[in-house]
Enzyme design. Structure first.
Site, mmCIF file in Angstrom:
data_model
loop_
_atom_site.group_PDB
_atom_site.id
_atom_site.type_symbol
_atom_site.label_atom_id
_atom_site.label_comp_id
_atom_site.label_asym_id
_atom_site.label_seq_id
_atom_site.Cartn_x
_atom_site.Cartn_y
_atom_site.Cartn_z
ATOM 1 N N ASP A 109 23.790 -38.732 -6.154
ATOM 2 C CA ASP A 109 24.542 -37.846 -5.357
ATOM 3 C C ASP A 109 23.689 -36.237 -5.569
ATOM 4 O O ASP A 109 22.726 -36.153 -6.617
ATOM 5 C CB ASP A 109 26.042 -37.421 -5.919
ATOM 6 C CG ASP A 109 26.707 -38.220 -5.509
ATOM 7 O OD1 ASP A 109 26.460 -39.552 -4.678
ATOM 8 O OD2 ASP A 109 28.061 -38.154 -5.486
ATOM 9 N N HIS A 245 23.122 -38.978 -10.421
ATOM 10 C CA HIS A 245 22.879 -37.913 -9.520
ATOM 11 C C HIS A 245 21.206 -37.621 -9.637
ATOM 12 O O HIS A 245 20.787 -37.786 -10.613
ATOM 13 C CB HIS A 245 23.410 -36.738 -10.377
ATOM 14 C CG HIS A 245 24.935 -36.916 -10.232
ATOM 15 N ND1 HIS A 245 25.547 -37.377 -11.029
ATOM 16 C CD2 HIS A 245 25.741 -36.089 -9.255
ATOM 17 C CE1 HIS A 245 27.005 -37.184 -10.623
ATOM 18 N NE2 HIS A 245 26.959 -36.365 -9.384
HETATM 19 ZN ZN LIG Z 1 28.258 -34.222 -5.786
#
Ligand SMILES: [Zn+2]
Length: 278
Positions: A109, A245
């Site tokens: 992400d 992430h």
């Molecule tokens: Zn996010």
């Protein structure tokens, strides 16, 4: 000079510890500031782990947002490495099992970011693909990366344009955030914050909401060993969707851990693939 003042600065080892703690504290604070909680920067969050959890957050103000991507902080932990640091080939490559027992879906992400190419390199070396839930304003900053992701066989999910908490927005604002986000058939609401109003807008726009089943908490930078355990432990099984992430802060630990995460998943009999249909 008062006694405690001199004591504080006499013991060199403690000074070093204090300094390290201060540096670490600054880095942690910076990450928190980047979370978007204070509305000043839209970036990597502390995502909630549950699909249904609704987070109460301050409604975003109307004033212009800072859309400049935070520069990744200088690594302050041993395992950190810069995005440009090449990984050892022996650790980077791993063959998928010939007869897999299932698929594990890795998702990244808050990118694209300077870390994204390094992650794509690991995926290629391990014959894996993944899904990148990207943020619209960051795509504008890294225009080449989405094409790079797709060219490598991975795919992109919509993580909205500004990475705001959609549960604090009106339906029109949610629609705008999603419409201006990356083109995809899948959407992941920032922070995993969702509710029936948000999901109704997703449905209206023909988007499938994709959350996750395993949260590595890699944004907390818990150390490479911890990250490998989080992404490959007993909670991870066939069909698991693992959250990591590639953007929003210092992701050097995520990059460093990835070769061994995928190698361990291969050893456990899983292949690593993108989420289909995004
Ligand atoms: Zn996010």
């Amino acid at each position: 000079m008062p006694q405690h003042e001199s004591t504080r600065w006499v013991h060199a080892p403690f000074n070093g510890l204090l300094l390290a703690a201060l540096v670490l504290g600054v880095a942690v604070t910076a990450t928190t500031e980047n979370s978007g909680d204070n509305g000043s920067v839209v970036a990597s969050p502390s995502p909630v782990a549950s699909a249904s959890r609704t987070v109460e957050r301050k409604a975003p103000t109307a004033k212009p947002r800072r859309t400049k991507e935070p520069v990744p902080k200088k690594p302050v932990v041993r395992e950190s490495m810069t995005p440009s640091t090449p990984l050892a080939p022996s650790r980077k490559s791993s063959k998928p099992p010939a007869n897999p027992r299932g698929i594990v879906y890795l998702t990244f992400d808050d990118g694209p970011s300077p870390y994204t190419p390094a992650i794509l390199d690991v995926l290629r070396a391990t014959r894996s693909t993944a899904t990148f839930f990207e943020v619209g304003f960051r795509q504008a900053q890294h225009p080449a990366t989405p094409a790079h992701v797709r060219a490598r066989g991975s795919n992109i999910g919509n993580h909205t344009y500004s990475h705001w908490d959609l549960t604090t927005l009106t339906p029109a604002e949610i629609r705008s955030q999603v419409a201006r986000g990356p083109r995809s058939r899948c959407v992941r609401p920032p922070f995993g914050a969702t509710n029936p109003r948000v999901q109704r807008v997703f449905r209206q726009q023909g988007l499938r909401q994709v959350l996750w089943t395993v949260d590595t908490l890699d944004w907390k930078r818990p150390g490479v060993t911890h990250l490998i355990e989080a992404a490959t432990g007993p909670k991870v099984r066939a069909g698991s969707i693992v959250l990591m992430h590639d953007g929003g802060g210092d992701r050097s630990q995520t990059v460093a851990a990835l070769p061994r995460i995928i190698a361990t998943l291969h050893q456990r009999g899983y292949v690593v693939r993108r989420i289909p249909g995004c």
